[in-house]
Structures are given as structure tokens and as C-alpha cells.
Design a protein around this motif. Structure first.
Motif, PDB file in Angstrom:
ATOM      1  N   SER A  32       0.852  -1.193   0.000  1.00 38.70           N
ATOM      2  CA  SER A  32       0.000   0.000   0.000  1.00 38.70           C
ATOM      3  C   SER A  32       0.887   1.241   0.000  1.00 38.70           C
ATOM      4  CB  SER A  32      -0.943  -0.019   1.213  1.00 38.70           C
ATOM      5  OG  SER A  32      -0.197   0.050   2.407  1.00 38.70           O
ATOM      6  N   GLY A  33       0.308   2.382   0.310  1.00 43.51           N
ATOM      7  CA  GLY A  33       1.012   3.656   0.229  1.00 43.51           C
ATOM      8  C   GLY A  33       1.795   4.028   1.473  1.00 43.51           C
ATOM      9  N   CYS A  34       1.991   5.313   1.670  1.00 38.56           N
ATOM     10  CA  CYS A  34       2.829   5.878   2.731  1.00 38.56           C
ATOM     11  C   CYS A  34       2.354   5.484   4.127  1.00 38.56           C
ATOM     12  CB  CYS A  34       2.854   7.404   2.607  1.00 38.56           C
ATOM     13  SG  CYS A  34       3.814   8.218   3.894  1.00 38.56           S
ATOM     14  N   GLY A  35       3.243   4.822   4.875  1.00 40.62           N
ATOM     15  CA  GLY A  35       2.934   4.409   6.238  1.00 40.62           C
ATOM     16  C   GLY A  35       3.702   5.189   7.285  1.00 40.62           C
ATOM     17  N   ASP A  36       4.244   6.342   6.922  1.00 42.96           N
ATOM     18  CA  ASP A  36       4.999   7.194   7.840  1.00 42.96           C
ATOM     19  C   ASP A  36       4.052   8.244   8.406  1.00 42.96           C
ATOM     20  OD1 ASP A  36       6.640   9.087   9.085  1.00 42.96           O
ATOM     21  OD2 ASP A  36       8.066   9.194   7.432  1.00 42.96           O
ATOM     22  N   ILE A  37       3.931   8.303   9.723  1.00 40.99           N
ATOM     23  CA  ILE A  37       3.000   9.256  10.337  1.00 40.99           C
ATOM     24  C   ILE A  37       3.374  10.704  10.060  1.00 40.99           C
ATOM     25  CG2 ILE A  37       2.150   7.689  12.116  1.00 40.99           C
ATOM     26  CD1 ILE A  37       4.055   9.052  14.122  1.00 40.99           C
ATOM     27  N   TYR A  38       4.623  10.942   9.671  1.00 40.52           N
ATOM     28  CA  TYR A  38       5.043  12.297   9.322  1.00 40.52           C
ATOM     29  C   TYR A  38       4.997  12.562   7.825  1.00 40.52           C
ATOM     30  CZ  TYR A  38       6.494  12.524  14.152  1.00 40.52           C
ATOM     31  OH  TYR A  38       6.492  12.514  15.527  1.00 40.52           O
ATOM     32  N   GLY A  39       4.911  11.527   7.027  1.00 41.10           N
ATOM     33  CA  GLY A  39       4.883  11.685   5.572  1.00 41.10           C
ATOM     34  C   GLY A  39       3.489  11.615   4.970  1.00 41.10           C
ATOM     35  N   ALA A  40       2.570  10.945   5.654  1.00 39.40           N
ATOM     36  CA  ALA A  40       1.194  10.815   5.173  1.00 39.40           C
ATOM     37  C   ALA A  40       0.427  12.106   5.466  1.00 39.40           C
ATOM     38  CB  ALA A  40       0.510   9.628   5.856  1.00 39.40           C
ATOM     39  N   ALA A  41      -0.725  12.246   4.858  1.00 36.05           N
ATOM     40  CA  ALA A  41      -1.556  13.441   5.070  1.00 36.05           C
ATOM     41  C   ALA A  41      -1.886  13.637   6.550  1.00 36.05           C
ATOM     42  CB  ALA A  41      -2.834  13.343   4.246  1.00 36.05           C
ATOM     43  N   THR A  42      -2.134  12.529   7.251  1.00 36.96           N
ATOM     44  CA  THR A  42      -2.399  12.551   8.694  1.00 36.96           C
ATOM     45  C   THR A  42      -1.821  11.263   9.288  1.00 36.96           C
ATOM     46  OG1 THR A  42      -4.505  11.365   8.552  1.00 36.96           O
ATOM     47  CG2 THR A  42      -4.596  13.791   8.379  1.00 36.96           C
ATOM     48  N   PRO A  43      -1.568  11.249  10.581  1.00 38.68           N
ATOM     49  CA  PRO A  43      -1.122   9.992  11.191  1.00 38.68           C
ATOM     50  C   PRO A  43      -2.144   8.858  10.980  1.00 38.68           C
ATOM     51  CG  PRO A  43      -0.687  11.812  12.674  1.00 38.68           C
ATOM     52  CD  PRO A  43      -1.518  12.365  11.542  1.00 38.68           C
ATOM     53  N   GLU A  44      -3.417   9.197  11.037  1.00 40.88           N
ATOM     54  CA  GLU A  44      -4.463   8.188  10.828  1.00 40.88           C
ATOM     55  C   GLU A  44      -4.407   7.601   9.418  1.00 40.88           C
ATOM     56  OE1 GLU A  44      -5.387  10.871  14.101  1.00 40.88           O
ATOM     57  OE2 GLU A  44      -5.021  11.336  12.002  1.00 40.88           O
ATOM     58  N   ALA A  45      -4.033   8.425   8.442  1.00 41.14           N
ATOM     59  CA  ALA A  45      -3.897   7.935   7.066  1.00 41.14           C
ATOM     60  C   ALA A  45      -2.737   6.938   6.976  1.00 41.14           C
ATOM     61  CB  ALA A  45      -3.680   9.100   6.105  1.00 41.14           C
ATOM     62  N   ALA A  46      -1.663   7.180   7.710  1.00 43.72           N
ATOM     63  CA  ALA A  46      -0.534   6.245   7.730  1.00 43.72           C
ATOM     64  C   ALA A  46      -0.961   4.911   8.330  1.00 43.72           C
ATOM     65  CB  ALA A  46       0.634   6.841   8.511  1.00 43.72           C
ATOM     66  N   VAL A  47      -1.702   4.960   9.418  1.00 45.31           N
ATOM     67  CA  VAL A  47      -2.198   3.727  10.054  1.00 45.31           C
ATOM     68  C   VAL A  47      -3.092   2.965   9.074  1.00 45.31           C
ATOM     69  CG1 VAL A  47      -3.630   2.780  11.916  1.00 45.31           C
ATOM     70  CG2 VAL A  47      -2.023   4.645  12.399  1.00 45.31           C
ATOM     71  N   ALA A  48      -3.936   3.673   8.349  1.00 44.93           N
ATOM     72  CA  ALA A  48      -4.826   3.033   7.372  1.00 44.93           C
ATOM     73  C   ALA A  48      -4.031   2.343   6.266  1.00 44.93           C
ATOM     74  CB  ALA A  48      -5.797   4.056   6.783  1.00 44.93           C
ATOM     75  N   GLU A  49      -2.932   2.960   5.821  1.00 47.28           N
ATOM     76  CA  GLU A  49      -2.096   2.343   4.779  1.00 47.28           C
ATOM     77  C   GLU A  49      -1.403   1.089   5.304  1.00 47.28           C
ATOM     78  OE1 GLU A  49      -2.028   2.943   1.612  1.00 47.28           O
ATOM     79  OE2 GLU A  49      -3.178   4.788   1.641  1.00 47.28           O
ATOM     80  N   VAL A  50      -0.914   1.163   6.521  1.00 48.97           N
ATOM     81  CA  VAL A  50      -0.285  -0.015   7.126  1.00 48.97           C
ATOM     82  C   VAL A  50      -1.308  -1.146   7.231  1.00 48.97           C
ATOM     83  CG1 VAL A  50       0.701  -0.923   9.282  1.00 48.97           C
ATOM     84  CG2 VAL A  50       1.547   1.231   8.321  1.00 48.97           C
ATOM     85  N   GLN A  51      -2.494  -0.822   7.705  1.00 50.39           N
ATOM     86  CA  GLN A  51      -3.525  -1.852   7.843  1.00 50.39           C
ATOM     87  C   GLN A  51      -3.959  -2.394   6.487  1.00 50.39           C
ATOM     88  OE1 GLN A  51      -4.363  -3.158  10.975  1.00 50.39           O
ATOM     89  NE2 GLN A  51      -5.028  -4.712   9.538  1.00 50.39           N
TER      90      GLN A  51
END
Length: 117
Positions: A32-51
């Protein structure tokens, strides 16, 4: 189903997840996409990509979260104790046996069986 093990490498360009059995045989993979809490649009978006990467890997393996005996998360952006605390909270209850470290640890650990890079 026998116990499965999950490995996740999340960075700015992509997130990759692999599920394997105790012998190391890959049972499923997800990306999936960006899983970095500082690189994604929001930390929640990073968690969603990881999941999303994890869900894809588990689906390919024909497994669910309950089948995961252990998980190793190597995530970009875990640079401070509060970053690790964020991920601990975000993953709480999903993967009871887990290791969460910065993604730089993956390369160090993979470089030499003794764990010395």
C-alpha cells in the motif's frame, strides 16, 4: 491453520507486509502507500495504509488477525518515544505479540544472522 508471522516495512514511498509460517515460507504479501505518520496526510492515514497492506497479505494467505502469532513492525517516523507510543496505541488489541521499531532496524537485523549490521 498453523501460526503465522507478520512483517511490515512502512516508509514514505510504500508499505509492504508479508505473512509467513514458522519455516519462513511466505503465505501472503500486501502493498500500500505511505505508512509514515510524518509523511502521510495525517497519522491516521498512515495507520490506514499499514492496515491495508496487512489486510491484503492476510487475505492472500487466507488468514485473519487471529492467526498471527507474532508481528514485527518496522516503521518510518518512529524517531521519538512519543512516535512509538502512538503506534502502540494504534495497534493495541490487533496484534498482541508485536515489536515496533524504526524501519532502519530492518536492514540492520537482516544484514547478519547475529543481528550485528
Amino acid at each position: 491453520m498453523s501460526a503465522l508471522y507478520l512483517g511490515v516495512d512502512a516508509g514514505n514511498s510504500k508499505t509492504a507486509a508479508l505473512v509467513c509460517d514458522v519455516t519462513g515460507t511466505i503465505a501472503g504479501a500486501g502493498r500500500s502507500g505511505c505508512g509514515d505518520i510524518y509523511g502521510a496526510a495525517t497519522p491516521e492515514a498512515a495507520v490506514a495504509e499499514v492496515q491495508a497492506a496487512i489486510d491484503a497479505a492476510l487475505a492472500q494467505a487466507g488468514a485473519g488477525r487471529a492467526d498471527v502469532a507474532g508481528a514485527a513492525f518496522r516503521l518510518a517516523g518512529i524517531d521519538w518515544p512519543e512516535d512509538r507510543a502512538y503506534w502502540e496505541s494504534a495497534l493495541a488489541g490487533r496484534y498482541p505479540s508485536r515489536s515496533i521499531l524504526n524501519d532502519g532496524y530492518a536492514a540492520i537485523r537482516c544484514g547478519e544472522p547475529s543481528g550485528v549490521g
